[in-house]
Design a protein around this motif. Structure first.
Motif, PDB file in Angstrom:
ATOM      1  N   THR A 194       0.835  -1.202   0.000  1.00 43.09           N
ATOM      2  CA  THR A 194       0.000   0.000   0.000  1.00 43.09           C
ATOM      3  C   THR A 194       0.869   1.250   0.000  1.00 43.09           C
ATOM      4  OG1 THR A 194      -0.129  -0.013   2.419  1.00 43.09           O
ATOM      5  CG2 THR A 194      -1.860  -1.190   1.218  1.00 43.09           C
ATOM      6  N   GLU A 195       0.235   2.378  -0.230  1.00 42.30           N
ATOM      7  CA  GLU A 195       0.958   3.641  -0.229  1.00 42.30           C
ATOM      8  C   GLU A 195       1.405   4.002   1.177  1.00 42.30           C
ATOM      9  OE1 GLU A 195       3.060   6.068  -1.155  1.00 42.30           O
ATOM     10  OE2 GLU A 195       1.835   5.995  -2.974  1.00 42.30           O
ATOM     11  N   SER A 196       2.544   4.664   1.292  1.00 46.69           N
ATOM     12  CA  SER A 196       3.040   5.118   2.584  1.00 46.69           C
ATOM     13  C   SER A 196       2.026   6.053   3.235  1.00 46.69           C
ATOM     14  CB  SER A 196       4.376   5.854   2.412  1.00 46.69           C
ATOM     15  OG  SER A 196       4.741   6.518   3.595  1.00 46.69           O
ATOM     16  N   ARG A 197       1.757   5.841   4.514  1.00 43.55           N
ATOM     17  CA  ARG A 197       0.773   6.671   5.223  1.00 43.55           C
ATOM     18  C   ARG A 197       1.240   8.113   5.378  1.00 43.55           C
ATOM     19  NH1 ARG A 197      -0.334   3.994  10.754  1.00 43.55           N
ATOM     20  NH2 ARG A 197       1.933   4.065  10.741  1.00 43.55           N
ATOM     21  N   ALA A 198       2.524   8.351   5.280  1.00 41.27           N
ATOM     22  CA  ALA A 198       3.051   9.710   5.437  1.00 41.27           C
ATOM     23  C   ALA A 198       2.870  10.548   4.175  1.00 41.27           C
ATOM     24  CB  ALA A 198       4.533   9.661   5.803  1.00 41.27           C
ATOM     25  N   TYR A 199       2.653   9.902   3.035  1.00 40.89           N
ATOM     26  CA  TYR A 199       2.596  10.647   1.777  1.00 40.89           C
ATOM     27  C   TYR A 199       1.244  11.324   1.608  1.00 40.89           C
ATOM     28  CZ  TYR A 199       2.300  11.888  -3.068  1.00 40.89           C
ATOM     29  OH  TYR A 199       2.111  12.602  -4.217  1.00 40.89           O
ATOM     30  N   ARG A 200       1.261  12.573   1.149  1.00 36.74           N
ATOM     31  CA  ARG A 200       0.071  13.333   0.776  1.00 36.74           C
ATOM     32  C   ARG A 200       0.347  14.092  -0.512  1.00 36.74           C
ATOM     33  NH1 ARG A 200      -1.097  10.649   4.461  1.00 36.74           N
ATOM     34  NH2 ARG A 200      -2.385  11.121   6.284  1.00 36.74           N
ATOM     35  N   ARG A 201      -0.634  14.180  -1.367  1.00 33.48           N
ATOM     36  CA  ARG A 201      -0.475  15.013  -2.555  1.00 33.48           C
ATOM     37  C   ARG A 201      -0.592  16.475  -2.162  1.00 33.48           C
ATOM     38  NH1 ARG A 201      -4.127  11.955  -7.205  1.00 33.48           N
ATOM     39  NH2 ARG A 201      -2.738  10.169  -7.495  1.00 33.48           N
ATOM     40  N   ARG A 202       0.183  17.306  -2.813  1.00 25.95           N
ATOM     41  CA  ARG A 202       0.212  18.724  -2.490  1.00 25.95           C
ATOM     42  C   ARG A 202       0.006  19.571  -3.732  1.00 25.95           C
ATOM     43  NH1 ARG A 202       3.508  15.801   0.564  1.00 25.95           N
ATOM     44  NH2 ARG A 202       3.694  16.289   2.781  1.00 25.95           N
ATOM     45  N   GLU A 407       2.122  23.413   5.749  1.00 22.68           N
ATOM     46  CA  GLU A 407       1.055  23.752   6.669  1.00 22.68           C
ATOM     47  C   GLU A 407      -0.298  23.143   6.326  1.00 22.68           C
ATOM     48  OE1 GLU A 407       3.018  25.912   5.150  1.00 22.68           O
ATOM     49  OE2 GLU A 407       1.857  26.768   3.525  1.00 22.68           O
ATOM     50  N   ASP A 408      -0.523  22.797   5.057  1.00 23.89           N
ATOM     51  CA  ASP A 408      -1.807  22.204   4.733  1.00 23.89           C
ATOM     52  C   ASP A 408      -1.650  21.219   3.589  1.00 23.89           C
ATOM     53  OD1 ASP A 408      -1.302  23.885   2.649  1.00 23.89           O
ATOM     54  OD2 ASP A 408      -3.163  25.031   2.796  1.00 23.89           O
ATOM     55  N   PHE A 409      -2.687  20.472   3.383  1.00 23.97           N
ATOM     56  CA  PHE A 409      -2.701  19.468   2.329  1.00 23.97           C
ATOM     57  C   PHE A 409      -3.934  19.719   1.470  1.00 23.97           C
ATOM     58  CE2 PHE A 409       0.683  17.186   4.184  1.00 23.97           C
ATOM     59  CZ  PHE A 409       0.492  17.217   5.543  1.00 23.97           C
ATOM     60  N   PRO A 410      -3.818  20.577   0.445  1.00 22.13           N
ATOM     61  CA  PRO A 410      -4.979  20.959  -0.357  1.00 22.13           C
ATOM     62  C   PRO A 410      -5.640  19.786  -1.043  1.00 22.13           C
ATOM     63  CG  PRO A 410      -3.097  22.392  -0.785  1.00 22.13           C
ATOM     64  CD  PRO A 410      -2.607  21.247   0.018  1.00 22.13           C
ATOM     65  N   GLU A 411      -4.878  18.770  -1.391  1.00 20.16           N
ATOM     66  CA  GLU A 411      -5.459  17.623  -2.059  1.00 20.16           C
ATOM     67  C   GLU A 411      -5.645  16.490  -1.064  1.00 20.16           C
ATOM     68  OE1 GLU A 411      -3.705  16.525  -5.786  1.00 20.16           O
ATOM     69  OE2 GLU A 411      -2.762  18.472  -5.984  1.00 20.16           O
ATOM     70  N   PRO A 412      -6.644  15.633  -1.253  1.00 19.08           N
ATOM     71  CA  PRO A 412      -6.876  14.532  -0.311  1.00 19.08           C
ATOM     72  C   PRO A 412      -5.767  13.520  -0.367  1.00 19.08           C
ATOM     73  CG  PRO A 412      -8.249  14.277  -2.259  1.00 19.08           C
ATOM     74  CD  PRO A 412      -7.601  15.620  -2.359  1.00 19.08           C
ATOM     75  N   PRO A 413      -5.607  12.745   0.701  1.00 20.83           N
ATOM     76  CA  PRO A 413      -4.584  11.694   0.682  1.00 20.83           C
ATOM     77  C   PRO A 413      -4.818  10.718  -0.455  1.00 20.83           C
ATOM     78  CG  PRO A 413      -5.471  12.003   2.899  1.00 20.83           C
ATOM     79  CD  PRO A 413      -6.332  12.796   1.971  1.00 20.83           C
ATOM     80  N   VAL A 414      -3.745  10.110  -0.934  1.00 23.30           N
ATOM     81  CA  VAL A 414      -3.855   9.102  -1.965  1.00 23.30           C
ATOM     82  C   VAL A 414      -4.552   7.869  -1.411  1.00 23.30           C
ATOM     83  CG1 VAL A 414      -2.564   7.606  -3.531  1.00 23.30           C
ATOM     84  CG2 VAL A 414      -1.772   9.932  -3.105  1.00 23.30           C
ATOM     85  N   ALA A 415      -5.505   7.355  -2.128  1.00 25.07           N
ATOM     86  CA  ALA A 415      -6.232   6.187  -1.667  1.00 25.07           C
ATOM     87  C   ALA A 415      -5.337   4.965  -1.646  1.00 25.07           C
ATOM     88  CB  ALA A 415      -7.445   5.929  -2.555  1.00 25.07           C
ATOM     89  N   MET A 416      -5.450   4.204  -0.604  1.00 29.75           N
ATOM     90  CA  MET A 416      -4.674   2.967  -0.513  1.00 29.75           C
ATOM     91  C   MET A 416      -5.403   1.857  -1.253  1.00 29.75           C
ATOM     92  SD  MET A 416      -3.236   2.780   3.351  1.00 29.75           S
ATOM     93  CE  MET A 416      -2.168   4.045   4.022  1.00 29.75           C
ATOM     94  N   PRO A 417      -4.715   1.101  -2.084  1.00 28.70           N
ATOM     95  CA  PRO A 417      -5.362  -0.005  -2.769  1.00 28.70           C
ATOM     96  C   PRO A 417      -5.763  -1.089  -1.778  1.00 28.70           C
ATOM     97  CG  PRO A 417      -3.008  -0.061  -3.149  1.00 28.70           C
ATOM     98  CD  PRO A 417      -3.290   1.217  -2.436  1.00 28.70           C
ATOM     99  N   MET A 418      -6.888  -1.683  -1.986  1.00 28.83           N
ATOM    100  CA  MET A 418      -7.385  -2.734  -1.101  1.00 28.83           C
ATOM    101  C   MET A 418      -6.861  -4.082  -1.560  1.00 28.83           C
ATOM    102  SD  MET A 418      -8.961  -0.969   1.068  1.00 28.83           S
ATOM    103  CE  MET A 418      -9.812  -2.212   1.996  1.00 28.83           C
TER     104      MET A 418
END
Length: 418
Positions: A194-202, A407-418
């Motif tokens: 799965t995607e790393s939990r620390a990663y966020r799109r910015r 300071e912020d994450f304008p885009e939602p986190p990347v969805a983790m594949p199930m």
């Protein structure tokens, strides 16, 4: 029991962390096995293509120069997530080894192995980032040590297969063909990783060179200097060990492989577990400096001896130093940089190591004929000892939580594949 207790992580790992380590054990084993077939097959390839010492230096230099492109995988990882580029890198390594099976000449061999090296470097850089982001900071060094242990097991497994390449002309191609086997587990990784939990799109994408300037430069450049000096010493020292034993000292492939296997395995195990624990308990910096001193002593000692017992002990010592350094430095570099540039910074440091390795090969290319391999390795070891003091210029990070200073994450986190 105290000995067994010392092998446990400093803090208990969660079930999720144990599962992640199991997946990365596969990744690390593949990197250790498929990524080192070049080193294991090099004496056979050299004989088959009739390469001189200088041509071997040139071949290895070109392969490492091409792997600088691996930076783009980590830039991709910082911008779109770690998972996909890591899986692509995992696939590239065995695929280019498969291409190596069919090469007709040394230039084509160099090109195919340059692609394999690209996959190896990209895979290693991204794996360190994901593990650092997912493992408890109090056990981060331990987690990276476990992954490195499986990588060394892969290397040892490949070493045991070297006898296959000794049979006759072109038998070295079988070693590359067998190393394609990890492709069989790629579907499992695609399904489970799965995607790393620390990663966020910015919204704002950090430029490729952000880790090299501004407030991060004070961390990057000392670490880059250590990376470059380390690779300048270890790349020639590791890749030429079998060449020296078989092509210069007249050892058989079986005898050389056996000596490496029985002396390096305990050194690797002790180095990784002791180094990982020391990094988590004593600190990253003292572990790094101590490991460098031990590794150089063993590496130089190997090249200045012709007695099997002394050479074997030197290999054992060198492995302790080399593999004790790995988890400490891997944790240190991940903790110094924020999430938004962590993968890219790690890739830049890998590139610094590649440039250092190239420097070691270029230096060796010009002096090896006059000085010989042992004195050349000793010179590079002296440079590494002096450069090791650079780690005192960066802060100690033992137990530090990984930071993300956006300071912020304008885009939602990347969805983790199930």
């Amino acid at each position: 029991m105290r000995v067994l207790d010392s092998l446990k992580p400093p803090v208990a790992l969660e079930r999720r962390e144990i599962g992640l380590l199991a997946l990365f054990a596969i990744v690390a084993f593949t990197q250790g096995w498929s990524g080192t077939v070049l080193t294991h097959a090099l004496p056979f390839v050299r004989d088959d293509f009739g390469l001189s010492d200088r041509q071997v230096f040139d071949l290895l230099s070109v392969i490492r120069a091409v792997s600088l492109i691996a930076l783009l995988f980590s830039w991709w990882g910082d911008h779109r997530g770690r998972r996909v580029p890591l899986l692509v890198a995992f696939a590239l390594l065995p695929l280019f080894n498969l291409a190596t099976v069919f090469v007709p000449s040394a230039p084509w061999f160099t090109a195919a192995q340059a692609g394999a090296r690209l996959g190896t470097i990209a895979l290693a850089s991204l794996a360190i980032v994901v593990l650092a982001e997912e493992i408890n900071p109090l056990a981060r060094g331990y987690g990276l040590a476990v992954a490195a242990l499986f990588a060394s097991m892969g290397t040892g497994f490949g070493l045991l297969l070297r006898f296959i390449g000794e049979g006759g002309r072109d038998d070295w191609r079988i070693l590359f063909a067998i190393s394609v086997a990890p492709l069989l587990v790629l579907p499992l990784l695609i399904r489970r990783l799965t995607e790393s939990r620390a990663y966020r799109r910015r919204r704002r994408r950090p430029p490729l060179r952000e880790a090299l300037r501004g407030g991060l430069a004070k961390y990057f450049w000392p670490m880059a200097g250590v990376s470059a000096a380390l690779s300048a010493f270890t790349s020639p020292a590791a890749n030429l060990a079998l060449v020296r034993m078989e092509n210069e000292l007249g050892w058989s492939a079986g005898a050389a492989s056996l000596l490496l296997a029985i002396t390096s395995a305990p050194g690797v195990t002790i180095g990784l577990l002791a180094g990982g624990r020391m990094a988590d308990v004593v600190g990253r910096r003292p572990t790094e400096i101590g490991a460098i001193i031990i590794g150089v002593a063993g590496g130089v000692g190997f090249y200045f001896s012709t007695q099997p017992i002394v050479m074997g002990f030197a290999i054992f010592v060198a492995m302790i130093g080399s593999f004790a350094f790995s988890p400490a430095f891997g944790s240190h570099r991940a903790e110094l940089f924020p999430t938004r540039v962590r993968a890219t910074a790690g890739a830049w440091l890998s590139n610094a190591a590649i440039v250092g390795g190239l420097g070691g090969y270029f230096a060796g290319r010009w002096v090896v004929d006059a000085w010989g391999i042992p004195r050349t390795i000793a010179l590079l070891g002296g440079i590494l000892l002096a450069s090791g003091l650079l780690v005192t210029l960066v802060p100690e990070t033992k137990g530090r939580e990984l930071v993300d200073d956006e300071e912020d994450f304008p885009e939602p986190p990347v969805a983790m594949p199930m």
